[in-house]
Design a protein around this motif. Structure first.
Motif, mmCIF file in Angstrom:
data_model
loop_
_atom_site.group_PDB
_atom_site.id
_atom_site.type_symbol
_atom_site.label_atom_id
_atom_site.label_comp_id
_atom_site.label_asym_id
_atom_site.label_seq_id
_atom_site.Cartn_x
_atom_site.Cartn_y
_atom_site.Cartn_z
ATOM 1 N N LEU A 15 -13.399 34.230 -12.832
ATOM 2 C CA LEU A 15 -12.374 34.615 -13.811
ATOM 3 C C LEU A 15 -12.979 35.590 -14.808
ATOM 4 O O LEU A 15 -14.061 35.335 -15.348
ATOM 5 N N VAL A 16 -12.287 36.686 -15.047
ATOM 6 C CA VAL A 16 -12.765 37.721 -15.971
ATOM 7 C C VAL A 16 -11.756 37.900 -17.101
ATOM 8 O O VAL A 16 -10.573 38.171 -16.861
ATOM 9 N N GLU A 17 -12.239 37.722 -18.319
ATOM 10 C CA GLU A 17 -11.475 38.119 -19.496
ATOM 11 C C GLU A 17 -12.080 39.446 -19.979
ATOM 12 O O GLU A 17 -13.164 39.455 -20.559
ATOM 13 N N PRO A 18 -11.409 40.568 -19.721
ATOM 14 C CA PRO A 18 -11.991 41.866 -20.067
ATOM 15 C C PRO A 18 -11.850 42.177 -21.554
ATOM 16 O O PRO A 18 -11.125 43.089 -21.969
ATOM 17 N N ALA A 19 -12.568 41.435 -22.358
ATOM 18 C CA ALA A 19 -12.418 41.491 -23.815
ATOM 19 C C ALA A 19 -12.970 42.809 -24.353
ATOM 20 O O ALA A 19 -14.172 42.940 -24.587
ATOM 21 N N MET A 20 -12.078 43.779 -24.552
ATOM 22 C CA MET A 20 -12.556 45.089 -24.982
ATOM 23 C C MET A 20 -11.589 45.824 -25.896
ATOM 24 O O MET A 20 -11.944 46.879 -26.444
ATOM 25 N N ALA A 21 -10.372 45.316 -26.083
ATOM 26 C CA ALA A 21 -9.384 46.099 -26.829
ATOM 27 C C ALA A 21 -8.220 45.219 -27.279
ATOM 28 O O ALA A 21 -7.982 44.150 -26.724
ATOM 29 N N ASP A 22 -7.473 45.723 -28.259
ATOM 30 C CA ASP A 22 -6.253 45.054 -28.710
ATOM 31 C C ASP A 22 -5.457 46.037 -29.569
ATOM 32 O O ASP A 22 -6.008 47.028 -30.065
ATOM 33 N N ASN A 23 -4.182 45.784 -29.677
ATOM 34 C CA ASN A 23 -3.307 46.603 -30.531
ATOM 35 C C ASN A 23 -3.407 48.088 -30.217
ATOM 36 O O ASN A 23 -3.392 48.938 -31.113
ATOM 37 N N GLY A 24 -3.539 48.399 -28.926
ATOM 38 C CA GLY A 24 -3.531 49.789 -28.493
ATOM 39 C C GLY A 24 -4.844 50.526 -28.585
ATOM 40 O O GLY A 24 -4.908 51.721 -28.267
ATOM 41 N N LYS A 25 -5.937 49.859 -28.996
ATOM 42 C CA LYS A 25 -7.205 50.551 -29.212
ATOM 43 C C LYS A 25 -8.381 49.765 -28.643
ATOM 44 O O LYS A 25 -8.391 48.540 -28.663
ATOM 45 N N LEU A 26 -9.377 50.513 -28.158
ATOM 46 C CA LEU A 26 -10.658 49.905 -27.802
ATOM 47 C C LEU A 26 -11.321 49.334 -29.048
ATOM 48 O O LEU A 26 -11.137 49.861 -30.150
ATOM 49 N N THR A 59 -9.687 27.661 -21.660
ATOM 50 C CA THR A 59 -8.798 26.583 -21.235
ATOM 51 C C THR A 59 -8.271 26.822 -19.836
ATOM 52 O O THR A 59 -8.164 25.887 -19.025
ATOM 53 N N VAL A 60 -7.941 28.061 -19.520
ATOM 54 C CA VAL A 60 -7.498 28.383 -18.154
ATOM 55 C C VAL A 60 -8.589 28.027 -17.148
ATOM 56 O O VAL A 60 -8.335 27.384 -16.126
ATOM 57 N N MET A 61 -9.831 28.417 -17.458
ATOM 58 C CA MET A 61 -10.934 28.132 -16.536
ATOM 59 C C MET A 61 -11.125 26.628 -16.372
ATOM 60 O O MET A 61 -11.294 26.131 -15.248
ATOM 61 N N GLY A 62 -11.090 25.895 -17.467
ATOM 62 C CA GLY A 62 -11.241 24.449 -17.391
ATOM 63 C C GLY A 62 -10.136 23.818 -16.568
ATOM 64 O O GLY A 62 -10.382 22.923 -15.742
ATOM 65 N N GLY A 63 -8.915 24.270 -16.766
ATOM 66 C CA GLY A 63 -7.792 23.727 -16.010
ATOM 67 C C GLY A 63 -7.903 23.984 -14.526
ATOM 68 O O GLY A 63 -7.641 23.097 -13.695
ATOM 69 N N LEU A 64 -8.305 25.185 -14.173
ATOM 70 C CA LEU A 64 -8.469 25.513 -12.750
ATOM 71 C C LEU A 64 -9.555 24.659 -12.114
ATOM 72 O O LEU A 64 -9.415 24.185 -10.980
ATOM 73 N N ASP A 93 0.075 26.068 -14.049
ATOM 74 C CA ASP A 93 -0.147 24.943 -14.954
ATOM 75 C C ASP A 93 -1.300 25.219 -15.910
ATOM 76 O O ASP A 93 -1.252 24.852 -17.091
ATOM 77 N N ALA A 94 -2.364 25.847 -15.408
ATOM 78 C CA ALA A 94 -3.509 26.164 -16.270
ATOM 79 C C ALA A 94 -3.118 27.170 -17.349
ATOM 80 O O ALA A 94 -3.525 27.044 -18.516
ATOM 81 N N LEU A 95 -2.306 28.151 -16.995
ATOM 82 C CA LEU A 95 -1.874 29.156 -17.968
ATOM 83 C C LEU A 95 -0.954 28.551 -19.023
ATOM 84 O O LEU A 95 -1.064 28.875 -20.212
ATOM 85 N N SER A 96 -0.049 27.683 -18.599
ATOM 86 C CA SER A 96 0.866 27.070 -19.568
ATOM 87 C C SER A 96 0.118 26.101 -20.482
ATOM 88 O O SER A 96 0.394 26.024 -21.688
ATOM 89 N N LEU A 97 -0.835 25.354 -19.927
ATOM 90 C CA LEU A 97 -1.663 24.472 -20.742
ATOM 91 C C LEU A 97 -2.400 25.271 -21.807
ATOM 92 O O LEU A 97 -2.441 24.890 -22.992
#
Length: 282
Positions: free
Chosen positions: A104-115, A221-226, A234-238
């Motif tokens: 699982l990859v969370e590509p944590a690099m940007a938000d609100n339209g900007k890097l 939480t998604v990773m733990g649920g999976l 279900d993992a995403l909703s949790l």
């Protein structure tokens, strides 16, 4: 017990990255190994902080794990500090990811339209190569737009979200998840599309507050649920329900605006919600 490893930074004080992933995933009944990419005195919302890059430790640690025949049921990546670290993570996947585990990859690099300010314009291309190796990716809309070259929009319809998901799948991942999706002002949620054409979406109430670290809480939480056997929906909703609970718990704290989401006090509720979902599958 399942064992995963997470590759991201440690903020020694402040609620984000490994400081979130380790307690959340452990509380969900999953062993959480760590491979720190950097160590910071605090997260970067503090006025002053130190940062020690640990890129030179990633491959030596990986070598020792291979010699000890250590394996993982899941590999989860968060914030990576440079395109060079992205290349190291790709090599890590080649060594430790296989058909019997989940990446699982969370590509944590940007938000609100900007890097994020630390990244150059060439970083999304390097992160796209990490995403190509993943079974599941969980970008927000800004990150998805940067990964695919699509325009970032704050006003959109179902067609735009569907196209973003399709373009994310073209990177090579197995399932593309989009966070922060909203079609009406009072609701915020998540949508996914997999390679078999399966679609899913889930929405919660939109909270007025926004806190540092909620993306890390969500992905962890998604990773733990999976790993506990939940299907992806279900993992995403949790994870969405837990993040909302964390935001509400943080809203009463003056420090929450900059320190991060106060997830710790809500861990018992997370465990109860997880058990409810596990029981409903029996």
């Amino acid at each position: 017990m399942k064992r995963i490893v997470t590759l991201q930074d440690i903020s020694c004080v402040g609620c984000c990255s490994i400081t979130v992933a380790l307690p959340v995933i452990s509380a969900m009944g999953v062993e959480c190994g760590i491979l720190p990419t950097a160590v910071l005195s605090t997260h970067t919302m503090f006025k002053n902080f130190t940062c020690k890059d640990l890129s030179d430790q990633i491959e030596p640690i990986s070598d020792m794990w291979e010699k000890e025949h250590i394996t993982f049921d899941g590999v989860y990546t968060g914030y990576l500090a440079s395109k060079e670290q992205c290349a190291q993570v790709v090599r890590f996947f080649d060594r430790f990811s296989n058909e019997n585990n989940l990446t699982l990859v969370e590509p944590a690099m940007a938000d609100n339209g900007k890097l994020y300010p630390a990244f150059g314009e060439d970083f999304p291309k390097a992160m796209a190569e990490v995403c190509a190796k993943a079974d599941v990716i969980v970008p927000n809309i800004t990150e998805a737009a940067l990964l695919t070259g699509m325009p970032y929009k704050t006003e959109y319809d179902h067609g735009y979200i569907r196209e973003l998901l399709e373009r994310l799948l073209e990177l090579g991942c197995g399932t593309a998840v989009l966070t922060g999706v909203s079609y009406e002002p009072e609701k915020l949620g998540v949508a996914y599309l997999d390679r078999n054409g399966k679609e899913f979406s889930y929405f919660t109430e939109r909270c007025e507050q926004s806190y540092h670290g909620t993306g890390d809480i969500y992905a962890s939480t998604v990773m733990g649920g999976l790993m506990r056997g939940l299907d992806l929906g279900d993992a995403l909703s949790l994870a969405a329900d837990y993040v909302v609970a964390c935001i509400k718990a943080t809203a009463v704290s003056e420090e929450g605006r900059w320190y991060g989401a106060r997830f710790e006090s809500v861990i018992p509720k997370l465990c109860a919600m997880l058990q409810e979902r596990l029981d409903s599958r029996e």
